[in-house]
Design a protein around this motif. Sequence first.
Motif, short mmCIF file in Angstrom:
data_model
loop_
_atom_site.label_atom_id
_atom_site.label_comp_id
_atom_site.label_asym_id
_atom_site.label_seq_id
_atom_site.Cartn_x
_atom_site.Cartn_y
_atom_site.Cartn_z
N GLU A 1 44.18 39.98 53.21
CA GLU A 1 43.93 38.98 52.18
C GLU A 1 42.54 38.38 52.34
O GLU A 1 41.83 38.13 51.35
CB GLU A 1 44.99 37.88 52.22
N MET B 1 40.09 40.82 50.96
CA MET B 1 40.13 40.78 49.51
C MET B 1 39.33 39.59 48.97
O MET B 1 38.58 39.70 48.00
CB MET B 1 41.58 40.71 49.03
N LEU B 2 39.48 38.42 49.61
CA LEU B 2 38.76 37.24 49.15
C LEU B 2 37.25 37.43 49.24
O LEU B 2 36.50 37.01 48.35
CB LEU B 2 39.18 36.02 49.98
N GLY C 1 35.66 40.38 49.12
CA GLY C 1 35.30 41.31 48.08
C GLY C 1 35.30 40.67 46.70
O GLY C 1 34.41 40.92 45.87
N TYR C 2 36.29 39.82 46.45
CA TYR C 2 36.38 39.13 45.16
C TYR C 2 35.21 38.19 44.96
O TYR C 2 34.58 38.19 43.89
CB TYR C 2 37.71 38.36 45.11
N ARG C 3 34.87 37.42 45.97
CA ARG C 3 33.78 36.45 45.85
C ARG C 3 32.44 37.13 45.64
O ARG C 3 31.56 36.60 44.97
CB ARG C 3 33.70 35.57 47.10
N GLN C 4 32.26 38.31 46.24
CA GLN C 4 30.96 38.96 46.16
C GLN C 4 30.91 40.10 45.16
O GLN C 4 29.94 40.86 45.11
CB GLN C 4 30.54 39.43 47.55
N GLY C 5 31.93 40.22 44.34
CA GLY C 5 31.92 41.22 43.28
C GLY C 5 31.88 42.64 43.79
O GLY C 5 31.27 43.52 43.17
N LEU D 1 33.40 46.02 44.01
CA LEU D 1 34.40 46.74 43.21
C LEU D 1 34.50 48.22 43.55
O LEU D 1 35.58 48.80 43.42
CB LEU D 1 34.08 46.57 41.72
N ILE E 1 34.43 47.95 48.90
CA ILE E 1 35.68 47.32 49.33
C ILE E 1 36.00 47.74 50.76
O ILE E 1 36.46 46.94 51.58
CB ILE E 1 36.84 47.71 48.39
N THR F 1 34.66 45.53 53.45
CA THR F 1 35.41 44.32 53.80
C THR F 1 36.54 44.65 54.78
O THR F 1 36.89 43.83 55.63
CB THR F 1 35.99 43.64 52.55
N ALA G 1 42.78 46.07 48.18
CA ALA G 1 43.07 45.68 46.80
C ALA G 1 44.53 45.31 46.60
O ALA G 1 44.84 44.41 45.82
CB ALA G 1 42.68 46.83 45.86
#
Length: 395
Positions: free
Chosen positions: A311, A314-315, A317-321, A323, A328, A331, A371
Motif C-alpha cells: 500500500e 502504491m501511495l 506511485g499514485y502521488r508521483q504519477g 503509471l 510502478i 516503487t 496496483a
Amino acid sequence: MSTTLFSDVMLPSGDRADVLVSGGRITRIAGPNTLTADTAELVPGTGLLLAPSFVEGHIHLDKTLLGLPFISHLPGDSVGERIEREKQLRRSVTLPVLERGAKLIEQIVPFGTGLVRSHVDIDTEIGLAHLEQLLALRQRYARLIDLQIVAFPQSGILRDPGTAELLDAALSNGADLIGGLDPAGIDGDISGHLDVVFSLAEKHGAGIDIHLHDGGLLGLFELTDIAARTKAAGLGGRVAVSHAFCLGEPLDIGPTLEALAGAGVAIMTNGPGPVPMPPVKRLHATGVTVFTGSDNIRDAWAPYGNGDMLERAMLIGYRQGLLADADIALTFDMATHHAARALGVTTYGIAEGQPADLVLMSANSTAEAVATRPARRMVMKAGLVVAANGVLVGR
C-alpha cells in the motif's frame, strides 16, 4: 527444518521458476516444473508471485497507539509544536510501548514484512525507557522479524541538554544507529548538531539515519553538508536521510543529488501528504538509493497507516504519477531491494544461498502487486511459515 518446493512461481525479475527451500535458505532455483523433492511440501505457484519479504525502512514502534481506543489527532502548526503535543499525549498513555509495539509488529508481519528499521525516542524526560522496550520486542519477535533500532533525538540534541550523553548510552546498550532531526529547524545549529551525530557514529561504528524536514535552500545546504561529512568519514552506504522534503521543491536539486549519490547517502520517502516529496525516478536515475517506509502508524503525528508496504508503494506511485509497469516496479523495489541496500543488508533476495525470507501473493508481476495489493497467501521467515492469508501462524 522443513523443506518447501515452490513450483512454477513468478519471480520479481519476470521469470517463472521452481524455488526449493531447505534448512532456512533457498537451496535451488531452476526452470518451471523441473525440480522434485520427495520430502518437500509442494506449493503450486501458477499465477503467484514469490518475492523477498518486504523491508519496512522507517517506522516508530514506540509511538503507535495501536491497542488503545481511537485517539483524535492533535494538530500543530510546526514540527516543534507537534513534538510538544506528542509529549503531552505520551504522558497520559498508560499502555506500555511493549504492548503497543507488539500490536504493530503482529499487524505488519502478515503483510509480508520481515525486516524493520524503527526509530525510538531518546530524550531527557524518558531516558532510555523506550529503547529498553524495543530491545525486549526485538528479542520476543526474533522469529518473525529482524529489527534495526535508531536512537532518535525527537526533542533535539542541543536544545535538550543531556540528550547527547543519552544517545551515547543508547548506542552502548543495543541501538544500532544514531539518528538526528532538523539540525537548523530544531537545534538551530547545523554544525553543532551534525558534529554530535557523526562523532557518535564514529565512536560506536554505527550507521546514521537523520530526519530532515527543513525546506528550501536551507534543506539543500544541510543535505550537502551531510553528504560531505559522510564522504569524509567513509560512511558511504551507511547514512540515510528520511523525508528530505526540500528535494521536492522547485529548486535546482541537481548538484545536491550528485553529492548524495557520490557520498552514498540514501533517501527515504513515505509518500507523505500535502508536502513536497522527493522525485523518486530522478533520484534513482542519478544513482541515489531511494527507499520507503510507513513512518507514522496510528500515532500522535497521523491517524493513518497500517504498515502494508504494498500500500505504501502504491501511495508513492499514485502521488508521483507513476503509471508504466517499469515505474510502478520501482516503487516495489523501494520496499524490497532498495530498502535492504539502504539498511545495509547483504543477505537478501531470491537467489541460491540466501535466507528464505519470502512472501507469496496472487500477481503476475511486481507492478500488478503494487496496483492491486493482493492478500499475502504465505509469509516465510528463515524457511518457516509465519503467516498465511493475513493471519499469524503459531503465534
